[in-house]
Design an enzyme around this catalytic site. Structure first.
Site, PDB file in Angstrom:
ATOM      1  N   ASP A  38       0.918  -1.144   0.069  1.00  0.00           N
ATOM      2  CA  ASP A  38      -0.009  -0.017   0.008  1.00  0.00           C
ATOM      3  C   ASP A  38       0.936   1.120  -0.056  1.00  0.00           C
ATOM      4  O   ASP A  38       2.158   1.180   0.419  1.00  0.00           O
ATOM      5  CB  ASP A  38      -0.944   0.063   1.294  1.00  0.00           C
ATOM      6  CG  ASP A  38      -2.209   0.786   0.803  1.00  0.00           C
ATOM      7  OD1 ASP A  38      -3.353   0.204   0.925  1.00  0.00           O
ATOM      8  OD2 ASP A  38      -2.158   2.204   0.761  1.00  0.00           O
ATOM      9  N   ASN A  91      -5.471  -5.131  -6.703  1.00  0.00           N
ATOM     10  CA  ASN A  91      -6.776  -4.427  -5.991  1.00  0.00           C
ATOM     11  C   ASN A  91      -6.663  -2.881  -5.836  1.00  0.00           C
ATOM     12  O   ASN A  91      -7.740  -2.336  -5.951  1.00  0.00           O
ATOM     13  CB  ASN A  91      -6.741  -5.148  -4.796  1.00  0.00           C
ATOM     14  CG  ASN A  91      -8.100  -4.371  -3.890  1.00  0.00           C
ATOM     15  OD1 ASN A  91      -9.155  -4.663  -3.903  1.00  0.00           O
ATOM     16  ND2 ASN A  91      -7.342  -3.486  -2.873  1.00  0.00           N
ATOM     17  N   TYR A 160     -11.106   6.694 -14.821  1.00  0.00           N
ATOM     18  CA  TYR A 160     -11.430   5.866 -14.253  1.00  0.00           C
ATOM     19  C   TYR A 160     -12.029   4.494 -15.324  1.00  0.00           C
ATOM     20  O   TYR A 160     -11.576   3.444 -15.322  1.00  0.00           O
ATOM     21  CB  TYR A 160     -12.542   6.025 -13.064  1.00  0.00           C
ATOM     22  CG  TYR A 160     -12.564   4.882 -12.012  1.00  0.00           C
ATOM     23  CD1 TYR A 160     -11.754   4.398 -11.061  1.00  0.00           C
ATOM     24  CD2 TYR A 160     -13.744   4.098 -12.290  1.00  0.00           C
ATOM     25  CE1 TYR A 160     -12.256   3.661 -10.074  1.00  0.00           C
ATOM     26  CE2 TYR A 160     -14.093   2.953 -11.374  1.00  0.00           C
ATOM     27  CZ  TYR A 160     -13.468   2.681 -10.087  1.00  0.00           C
ATOM     28  OH  TYR A 160     -13.466   1.628  -9.243  1.00  0.00           O
ATOM     29  N   LYS A 164     -10.483   0.831 -16.420  1.00  0.00           N
ATOM     30  CA  LYS A 164     -11.142  -0.396 -15.990  1.00  0.00           C
ATOM     31  C   LYS A 164     -11.377  -1.143 -17.218  1.00  0.00           C
ATOM     32  O   LYS A 164     -11.207  -2.167 -17.206  1.00  0.00           O
ATOM     33  CB  LYS A 164     -12.409   0.005 -15.052  1.00  0.00           C
ATOM     34  CG  LYS A 164     -12.142   0.372 -13.592  1.00  0.00           C
ATOM     35  CD  LYS A 164     -11.352  -0.346 -12.870  1.00  0.00           C
ATOM     36  CE  LYS A 164     -11.086   0.230 -11.481  1.00  0.00           C
ATOM     37  NZ  LYS A 164     -10.177  -0.676 -10.635  1.00  0.00           N
ATOM     38  N   THR A 195     -16.846   0.998   1.119  1.00  0.00           N
ATOM     39  CA  THR A 195     -15.344   0.995   1.315  1.00  0.00           C
ATOM     40  C   THR A 195     -15.089   2.640   1.593  1.00  0.00           C
ATOM     41  O   THR A 195     -15.815   3.494   1.211  1.00  0.00           O
ATOM     42  CB  THR A 195     -14.285   0.505   0.533  1.00  0.00           C
ATOM     43  OG1 THR A 195     -14.801   1.484  -0.716  1.00  0.00           O
ATOM     44  CG2 THR A 195     -14.880  -0.935   0.021  1.00  0.00           C
TER      45      THR A 195
HETATM   46  N1  LIG Z   1     -15.765   0.758  -3.643  1.00  0.00           N
HETATM   47  C1  LIG Z   1     -16.385   0.385  -4.892  1.00  0.00           C
HETATM   48  O1  LIG Z   1     -17.467   0.671  -5.037  1.00  0.00           O
HETATM   49  C2  LIG Z   1     -15.738  -0.200  -5.863  1.00  0.00           C
HETATM   50  C3  LIG Z   1     -16.300  -0.793  -7.113  1.00  0.00           C
HETATM   51  C4  LIG Z   1     -15.839  -1.125  -8.202  1.00  0.00           C
HETATM   52  C5  LIG Z   1     -14.450  -1.425  -8.136  1.00  0.00           C
HETATM   53  N2  LIG Z   1     -13.717  -0.954  -7.155  1.00  0.00           N
HETATM   54  C6  LIG Z   1     -12.345  -1.236  -7.115  1.00  0.00           C
HETATM   55  O2  LIG Z   1     -11.964  -2.184  -6.194  1.00  0.00           O
HETATM   56  C7  LIG Z   1     -10.607  -1.776  -5.911  1.00  0.00           C
HETATM   57  C8  LIG Z   1     -10.422  -1.570  -4.292  1.00  0.00           C
HETATM   58  O3  LIG Z   1     -11.194  -0.534  -3.854  1.00  0.00           O
HETATM   59  P1  LIG Z   1     -11.602   0.083  -2.559  1.00  0.00           P
HETATM   60  O4  LIG Z   1     -13.053   0.603  -2.451  1.00  0.00           O
HETATM   61  O5  LIG Z   1     -11.471  -0.949  -1.546  1.00  0.00           O
HETATM   62  O6  LIG Z   1     -10.801   0.953  -2.193  1.00  0.00           O
HETATM   63  P2  LIG Z   1     -10.200   2.018  -0.874  1.00  0.00           P
HETATM   64  O7  LIG Z   1      -9.839   3.274  -1.241  1.00  0.00           O
HETATM   65  O8  LIG Z   1     -10.962   1.784   0.263  1.00  0.00           O
HETATM   66  O9  LIG Z   1      -8.788   1.222  -0.646  1.00  0.00           O
HETATM   67  C9  LIG Z   1      -7.630   1.504  -1.559  1.00  0.00           C
HETATM   68  C10 LIG Z   1      -6.385   1.067  -1.207  1.00  0.00           C
HETATM   69  O10 LIG Z   1      -5.610   1.357  -2.359  1.00  0.00           O
HETATM   70  C11 LIG Z   1      -4.532   2.182  -1.678  1.00  0.00           C
HETATM   71  N3  LIG Z   1      -3.874   2.857  -2.647  1.00  0.00           N
HETATM   72  C12 LIG Z   1      -4.329   4.056  -3.272  1.00  0.00           C
HETATM   73  N4  LIG Z   1      -3.313   4.513  -4.067  1.00  0.00           N
HETATM   74  C13 LIG Z   1      -2.169   3.831  -4.225  1.00  0.00           C
HETATM   75  C14 LIG Z   1      -1.084   3.632  -4.787  1.00  0.00           C
HETATM   76  N5  LIG Z   1      -0.842   4.615  -5.933  1.00  0.00           N
HETATM   77  N6  LIG Z   1      -0.213   2.611  -4.634  1.00  0.00           N
HETATM   78  C15 LIG Z   1      -0.436   1.680  -3.636  1.00  0.00           C
HETATM   79  N7  LIG Z   1      -1.827   1.855  -2.880  1.00  0.00           N
HETATM   80  C16 LIG Z   1      -2.482   2.593  -3.197  1.00  0.00           C
HETATM   81  C17 LIG Z   1      -4.881   2.910  -0.676  1.00  0.00           C
HETATM   82  O11 LIG Z   1      -4.035   3.529   0.194  1.00  0.00           O
HETATM   83  C18 LIG Z   1      -6.099   2.055   0.085  1.00  0.00           C
HETATM   84  O12 LIG Z   1      -5.505   1.565   1.065  1.00  0.00           O
HETATM   85  C19 LIG Z   1     -10.136  -0.729  -6.557  1.00  0.00           C
HETATM   86  O13 LIG Z   1      -9.458  -0.909  -7.755  1.00  0.00           O
HETATM   87  C20 LIG Z   1     -11.420   0.070  -7.283  1.00  0.00           C
HETATM   88  O14 LIG Z   1     -11.504   0.621  -8.220  1.00  0.00           O
HETATM   89  C21 LIG Z   1     -14.062  -0.558  -5.942  1.00  0.00           C
END
Ligand SMILES: NC(=O)c1ccc[n+]([C@@H]2O[C@H](COP(=O)([O-])OP(=O)(O)OC[C@H]3O[C@@H](n4cnc5c(N)ncnc54)[C@H](O)[C@@H]3O)[C@@H](O)[C@H]2O)c1
Length: 254
Positions: A38, A91, A160, A164, A195
């Site tokens: 992270d 992720n 975004y 994706k 989240t």
């Molecule tokens: N939450 C949603 O509704 C949703 C929906 C579809 C897809 N997603 C995808 O699922 C994945 C996880 O999403 P989430 O909601 O758990 O996100 P989140 O924001 O809750 O957590 C993301 C984590 O990634 C870390 N991060 C951010 N930039 C970074 C970088 N440059 N290098 C290393 N780490 C980094 C952050 O510090 C954080 O700990 C993402 O790819 C997101 O696009 C999320």
């Protein structure tokens, strides 16, 4: 402790929060040793503590997934600690609705940064991770897409969405290239998940609007996506590669 990932080592990017943290804890509960990658060292350490509290093993590695030297180092630190790598869970991702909007309103700087974190990161993680999966005799690569890649939205986040969408093609290319190395690659498309990524945008009104459009009538809990990632990480999905798993409460079926 269950054993669906016994003897496996999993690198999970963005594992400091949200679905990444949920996966780290779940994968460890299933016997994996976890490399918690992270950009935020503090939250990564908290995830390691959460894993250890359940009797699992993890290491925190801090760095930016958009940068090759950081990813190369994080992979190396994980392999040094646990001796191998079998699962690459890509992720990490960002959703910045204020800076990433329609192409008419987005600055190049933010387009490039969103692409760096959401797409180029997978280039670096697979470039440096797949040789270790080959060495281990195979493995599982998981990408995190989104329903945004499957449908246009009136509130645009074009960088975004484009990132994706590109992950779908990359999933198929990696699946074909490395199938004979016993390396599988699949992509998950979550709908809206509760989240920290969504938290700034989920006002009660927006939440209600989203829930009205989801046949199951609610947004997802992180564990509901982590369970799908666990399935893809485990040998239970041994004949699946190049697949897209939509986990959206029926949103795109409606
Ligand atoms: N939450 C949603 O509704 C949703 C929906 C579809 C897809 N997603 C995808 O699922 C994945 C996880 O999403 P989430 O909601 O758990 O996100 P989140 O924001 O809750 O957590 C993301 C984590 O990634 C870390 N991060 C951010 N930039 C970074 C970088 N440059 N290098 C290393 N780490 C980094 C952050 O510090 C954080 O700990 C993402 O790819 C997101 O696009 C999320």
């Amino acid at each position: 402790m269950a054993h669906r990932l016994k003897d496996k080592v999993a690198l999970i990017t963005g594992a400091g929060m949200g679905m990444g943290r949920e996966c780290a804890v779940l994968f460890a509960e299933e016997g994996a040793r976890v490399v918690v990658a992270d950009i935020d060292a503090k939250v990564a350490a908290e995830t390691v503590a959460a894993v250890e509290a359940k009797g699992g093993q993890a290491i925190a590695v801090a760095g930016d997934v958009a940068l090759e030297p950081d990813v190369e180092r994080m992979v190396a630190e994980g392999v040094k600690k646990f001796g191998a790598l079998h699962i690459l869970h890509n992720n990490a991702g960002v959703l910045w609705k204020d800076r990433d909007r329609s192409v008419l309103e987005t600055d190049e700087k933010w387009w490039d940064r969103v692409m760096g974190i959401n797409l180029k990161s997978v280039f670096w993680v697979t470039k440096h991770g797949i040789p270790h999966l080959k060495r281990a005799g195979g493995g599982s690569v998981i990408l995190m897409g989104s329903v945004s890649a499957l449908a246009g939205f009136t509130r645009a986040q074009d960088a975004y969405t484009a990132a994706k969408g590109a992950l779908i093609s990359l999933t198929k290319s990696l699946a074909i290239q490395f199938a004979r190395d016993n390396i599988r690659c699949n992509v998950i498309h979550p709908g809206i998940v509760d989240t920290p990524l969504q938290a700034p945008y989920l006002t009660p009104e927006i939440r209600t609007e989203f829930e009205r459009g989801i046949p199951l009538g609610r947004i997802a809990r992180p564990r509901e996506i982590a369970n799908v990632a666990l399935f893809l990480a485990s040998d239970e999905s041994s004949f699946m590669t190049g697949a897209e798993l939509v986990v959206d409460g029926g949103f795109t079926a409606g």
